[in-house]
Design an enzyme around this catalytic site. Structure first.
Site, mmCIF file in Angstrom:
data_model
loop_
_atom_site.group_PDB
_atom_site.id
_atom_site.type_symbol
_atom_site.label_atom_id
_atom_site.label_comp_id
_atom_site.label_asym_id
_atom_site.label_seq_id
_atom_site.Cartn_x
_atom_site.Cartn_y
_atom_site.Cartn_z
ATOM 1 N N LYS A 91 40.834 39.138 36.570
ATOM 2 C CA LYS A 91 40.802 40.083 37.693
ATOM 3 C C LYS A 91 41.975 39.810 38.616
ATOM 4 O O LYS A 91 42.560 38.723 38.631
ATOM 5 C CB LYS A 91 39.486 40.001 38.463
ATOM 6 N N PRO A 142 45.342 31.810 32.369
ATOM 7 C CA PRO A 142 45.684 30.499 32.930
ATOM 8 C C PRO A 142 44.637 30.047 33.934
ATOM 9 O O PRO A 142 44.023 30.861 34.621
ATOM 10 C CB PRO A 142 47.043 30.741 33.598
ATOM 11 N N ALA A 182 43.123 27.924 37.297
ATOM 12 C CA ALA A 182 43.504 27.707 38.704
ATOM 13 C C ALA A 182 44.642 28.628 39.097
ATOM 14 O O ALA A 182 45.622 28.212 39.694
ATOM 15 C CB ALA A 182 43.895 26.244 38.929
ATOM 16 N N GLY A 227 43.991 32.075 40.376
ATOM 17 C CA GLY A 227 43.580 33.201 41.212
ATOM 18 C C GLY A 227 43.191 34.421 40.412
ATOM 19 O O GLY A 227 43.089 35.528 40.954
ATOM 20 N N LEU A 228 42.926 34.230 39.104
ATOM 21 C CA LEU A 228 42.604 35.345 38.205
ATOM 22 C C LEU A 228 41.162 35.308 37.713
ATOM 23 O O LEU A 228 40.772 36.113 36.861
ATOM 24 C CB LEU A 228 43.555 35.334 36.997
ATOM 25 N N ALA A 229 40.369 34.376 38.232
ATOM 26 C CA ALA A 229 38.941 34.261 37.905
ATOM 27 C C ALA A 229 38.678 33.977 36.439
ATOM 28 O O ALA A 229 37.692 34.451 35.879
ATOM 29 C CB ALA A 229 38.176 35.515 38.342
ATOM 30 N N GLY A 230 39.539 33.165 35.816
ATOM 31 C CA GLY A 230 39.346 32.858 34.402
ATOM 32 C C GLY A 230 38.010 32.202 34.112
ATOM 33 O O GLY A 230 37.297 32.597 33.190
ATOM 34 N N GLY A 231 37.646 31.190 34.901
ATOM 35 C CA GLY A 231 36.368 30.512 34.683
ATOM 36 C C GLY A 231 35.182 31.414 34.960
ATOM 37 O O GLY A 231 34.189 31.414 34.219
ATOM 38 N N ASP A 275 32.557 34.970 42.205
ATOM 39 C CA ASP A 275 33.296 36.018 41.492
ATOM 40 C C ASP A 275 32.589 36.493 40.224
ATOM 41 O O ASP A 275 32.989 37.497 39.626
ATOM 42 C CB ASP A 275 34.695 35.526 41.101
#
Length: 281
Positions: free
Chosen positions: A9, A92, A94, A96-100, A134
């Site tokens: 995101k 990637p 950490a 800011g793309l809400a990967g986790g 998120d």
């Protein structure tokens, strides 16, 4: 076996309205799903097991949001079913793309299908909110206004299809660090979020882009000056808008496909770059 795409995101806006009694921050954000995604494959198993490819630094135990999501579904349903989670990382960390959070959301959606749990979207969001702010958005996806801790969602009309350039500078910024340092020097003015939504509804993207903002960007740029460097680079490359996503340090740009391809082909900076698109389903 069930397969889910855990999509990244971006924050088209991120405003902080204050600190809540529970210690969290009251936020107001316009969030948008991207095509860039991790792949999550789920198979029935006797216990929760997590295997990760594409990133050797991530924990494959209860410290991973994907693992915790499976445990949260178990607790909510009162059932001790297991699952084998095969997580292929593309987003990637950490960044800011809400990967986790996207991974956790994919596990919740996938378990709902794998075990025929018949959980509504509302119930899945309720589960997700117990482990990450998120995650509810990552379950719903598309374009949404997010309030509260980020878990109170209002779906918005789909954003026009854009190509998206993502540049992640070297270095990491934790969400906790970003908010703590923001509190020490908060923004003087709030973002006109509701006005921006009306601009988007009217298709006035030019005006909306001029008002897109992230109050954490200035904080993050003090720690990682390359944020400003790459933002300037993107704007000088002719993109429509460039902004940091979330707590950073990734900078995104919304533009047309040809411009995005040219930027990707010519980029020689000391950072990761991804070319993707907005996604509304």
């Amino acid at each position: 076996m069930v397969r889910e795409f855990a999509r990244a995101k971006i924050n088209l806006t991120l405003d902080i309205l204050g600190t809540r009694a529970d210690g969290f921050h009251e936020v107001e954000m316009i969030m948008q799903t991207l095509e860039l995604a991790d792949i999550v494959e789920l198979e029935k198993n006797s216990a929760i097991e997590l295997k990760i490819s594409g990133n050797d630094s991530l924990p494959a135990d209860e410290n991973n949001l994907a693992y915790r999501a499976a445990a949260a579904v178990q607790k909510f349903c009162g059932k001790n079913f297991g699952v084998n989670i095969n997580l292929q990382k593309k987003i990637p960390m950490a960044a800011g793309l809400a990967g986790g959070s996207a991974d956790a959301a994919a596990v919740i959606r996938g378990l709902n299908r794998l075990y025929d749990l018949n959980l509504s979207a509302e119930k899945m969001c309720e589960i997700g909110a117990t482990i990450g702010s998120d995650i509810p958005f990552c379950i719903i996806g598309g374009t949404c206004l997010a309030k509260g801790r980020g878990e109170i969602l209002t779906p918005l009309p789909a954003l026009k299809n854009f190509s998206v350039v993502l540049i992640k500078p070297r270095g990491e910024i934790s969400t906790a660090w970003a908010y703590k340092n923001y509190d020490e020097n908060p923004a003087a003015n709030h973002i006109p979020t509701l006005a921006i939504i009306e601009m988007l509804r009217a298709g006035d993207y030019g005006s909306a882009f001029k008002n897109f903002a992230n109050v954490l960007e200035a904080v993050a740029a003090k720690k990682i000056p390359a944020i400003e460097t790459y933002k300037k680079f993107l704007l000088e490359s002719g993109v429509d808008v460039a902004l940091m996503s979330g707590s950073g340090p990734t900078i995104f740009a919304l533009t047309d496909e040809l411009t995005a391809e040219k930027i990707g082909a010519n980029f020689d900076g000391n950072a990761q770059i991804f070319i993707t698109k907005t996604r509304n389903d």
